[in-house]
Design a protein around this motif. Structure first.
Motif, short mmCIF file in Angstrom:
data_model
loop_
_atom_site.label_atom_id
_atom_site.label_comp_id
_atom_site.label_asym_id
_atom_site.label_seq_id
_atom_site.Cartn_x
_atom_site.Cartn_y
_atom_site.Cartn_z
N ALA A 166 -20.65 65.52 44.74
CA ALA A 166 -20.76 66.86 44.15
C ALA A 166 -19.40 67.54 44.07
CB ALA A 166 -21.73 67.71 44.96
N ALA A 167 -18.57 67.34 45.09
CA ALA A 167 -17.23 67.94 45.08
C ALA A 167 -16.38 67.36 43.96
CB ALA A 167 -16.56 67.72 46.44
N VAL A 168 -16.48 66.06 43.76
CA VAL A 168 -15.73 65.42 42.67
C VAL A 168 -16.24 65.92 41.32
CG1 VAL A 168 -15.29 63.22 41.51
CG2 VAL A 168 -15.10 63.37 44.00
N LEU A 169 -17.54 66.00 41.16
CA LEU A 169 -18.11 66.47 39.89
C LEU A 169 -17.79 67.93 39.62
CD1 LEU A 169 -21.58 64.68 39.90
CD2 LEU A 169 -19.54 64.08 38.57
N ALA A 170 -17.71 68.75 40.66
CA ALA A 170 -17.36 70.17 40.47
C ALA A 170 -15.88 70.32 40.15
CB ALA A 170 -17.72 70.97 41.72
N TRP A 171 -15.07 69.41 40.66
CA TRP A 171 -13.62 69.51 40.44
C TRP A 171 -13.21 69.00 39.07
CZ3 TRP A 171 -10.38 64.95 40.54
CH2 TRP A 171 -9.04 65.23 40.29
N LYS A 172 -13.47 67.75 38.80
CA LYS A 172 -12.91 67.11 37.60
C LYS A 172 -13.44 67.72 36.30
CE LYS A 172 -10.11 64.13 35.92
NZ LYS A 172 -8.73 64.47 35.82
N PRO A 173 -14.73 67.60 36.02
CA PRO A 173 -15.18 68.14 34.74
C PRO A 173 -15.25 69.67 34.73
CG PRO A 173 -16.81 66.63 35.65
CD PRO A 173 -15.77 66.85 36.68
N GLY A 174 -15.54 70.25 35.89
CA GLY A 174 -15.74 71.69 35.94
C GLY A 174 -14.47 72.49 36.15
N GLY A 175 -13.38 71.83 36.49
CA GLY A 175 -12.13 72.53 36.69
C GLY A 175 -12.05 73.29 38.00
N GLY A 176 -12.87 72.90 38.97
CA GLY A 176 -12.85 73.55 40.27
C GLY A 176 -11.67 73.10 41.11
N SER A 177 -11.62 73.60 42.30
CA SER A 177 -10.52 73.28 43.21
C SER A 177 -10.72 71.90 43.84
CB SER A 177 -10.46 74.33 44.32
OG SER A 177 -9.56 73.93 45.33
N PRO A 178 -9.65 71.12 43.96
CA PRO A 178 -9.77 69.83 44.64
C PRO A 178 -9.93 69.98 46.15
CG PRO A 178 -7.51 70.19 43.96
CD PRO A 178 -8.33 71.31 43.38
N ARG A 179 -9.79 71.19 46.65
CA ARG A 179 -9.95 71.45 48.08
C ARG A 179 -11.35 71.03 48.57
NH1 ARG A 179 -8.39 77.17 49.59
NH2 ARG A 179 -6.33 76.25 49.41
N SER A 180 -12.35 71.23 47.74
CA SER A 180 -13.72 70.84 48.11
C SER A 180 -13.83 69.34 48.37
CB SER A 180 -14.71 71.23 47.01
OG SER A 180 -14.80 72.62 46.90
N ILE A 181 -13.05 68.56 47.63
CA ILE A 181 -13.06 67.10 47.84
C ILE A 181 -12.52 66.77 49.23
CG2 ILE A 181 -12.17 64.88 47.03
CD1 ILE A 181 -12.09 66.14 44.21
N TRP A 182 -11.47 67.46 49.64
CA TRP A 182 -10.92 67.23 50.98
C TRP A 182 -11.92 67.62 52.06
CZ3 TRP A 182 -7.16 64.05 51.50
CH2 TRP A 182 -6.22 63.91 50.48
N HIS A 183 -12.59 68.75 51.87
CA HIS A 183 -13.60 69.19 52.84
C HIS A 183 -14.74 68.17 52.92
CE1 HIS A 183 -12.34 73.67 52.33
NE2 HIS A 183 -11.47 72.98 53.05
N ALA A 184 -15.23 67.75 51.76
CA ALA A 184 -16.34 66.80 51.72
C ALA A 184 -15.94 65.46 52.32
CB ALA A 184 -16.82 66.61 50.28
N SER A 185 -14.73 65.01 52.03
CA SER A 185 -14.24 63.75 52.60
C SER A 185 -14.09 63.85 54.11
CB SER A 185 -12.91 63.36 51.96
OG SER A 185 -13.06 63.16 50.58
N GLY A 186 -13.66 65.01 54.58
CA GLY A 186 -13.57 65.25 56.03
C GLY A 186 -14.94 65.16 56.69
#
Length: 122
Positions: free
Chosen positions: A64-84
């Motif tokens: 979900a973090a990847v999908l919110a970031w890449k196509p949606g233009g969200g912050s990549p910070r969510s990917i780091w949180h989710a990966s953590g």
């Protein structure tokens, strides 16, 4: 076109929020099943199944973090949180299998608190 991008970003954010809520719920249910582990014959099975579901919810959070970031233009910070969270979930599974409750239990409490915090920030 901009309206379509906005709608897509909103869906991505909604999916991200849903995945964090699901992860938070599964971590909470793991605490409940840990109590049952100590008091009932089916607690071990429930806790084991719950661990798999919680791990799946953590993987869904990454997706979900990847999908919110890449196509949606969200912050990549969510990917780091989710990966953590996925890394913490991996450590949690290893500690549970190794029967190290002195670290497994506090880590579960930490994960629940962090997940609630992540949910509140969305």
């Amino acid at each position: 076109m901009a309206m379509q991008e906005t709608a897509h970003a909103a869906r991505g954010t909604s999916f991200l929020r849903f995945s964090i809520a699901l992860q938070t719920l599964t971590i909470f249910l793991q605490a409940v099943s840990a109590g049952l582990l100590l008091t009932s014959s089916y607690g071990e099975t429930l806790h084991s199944v719950g661990a798999r579901v919680m791990y799946g919810a953590s993987m869904l959070y990454v997706l979900a973090a990847v999908l919110a970031w890449k196509p949606g233009g969200g912050s990549p910070r969510s990917i780091w949180h989710a990966s953590g969270f996925l890394a913490l979930a991996s450590v949690q599974v290893v500690l549970g299998i190794a029967h190290v409750p002195s670290v497994h239990l506090p880590l579960g409490v930490l994960m629940f608190g962090l997940s609630v915090l992540a949910l509140a920030r969305r």
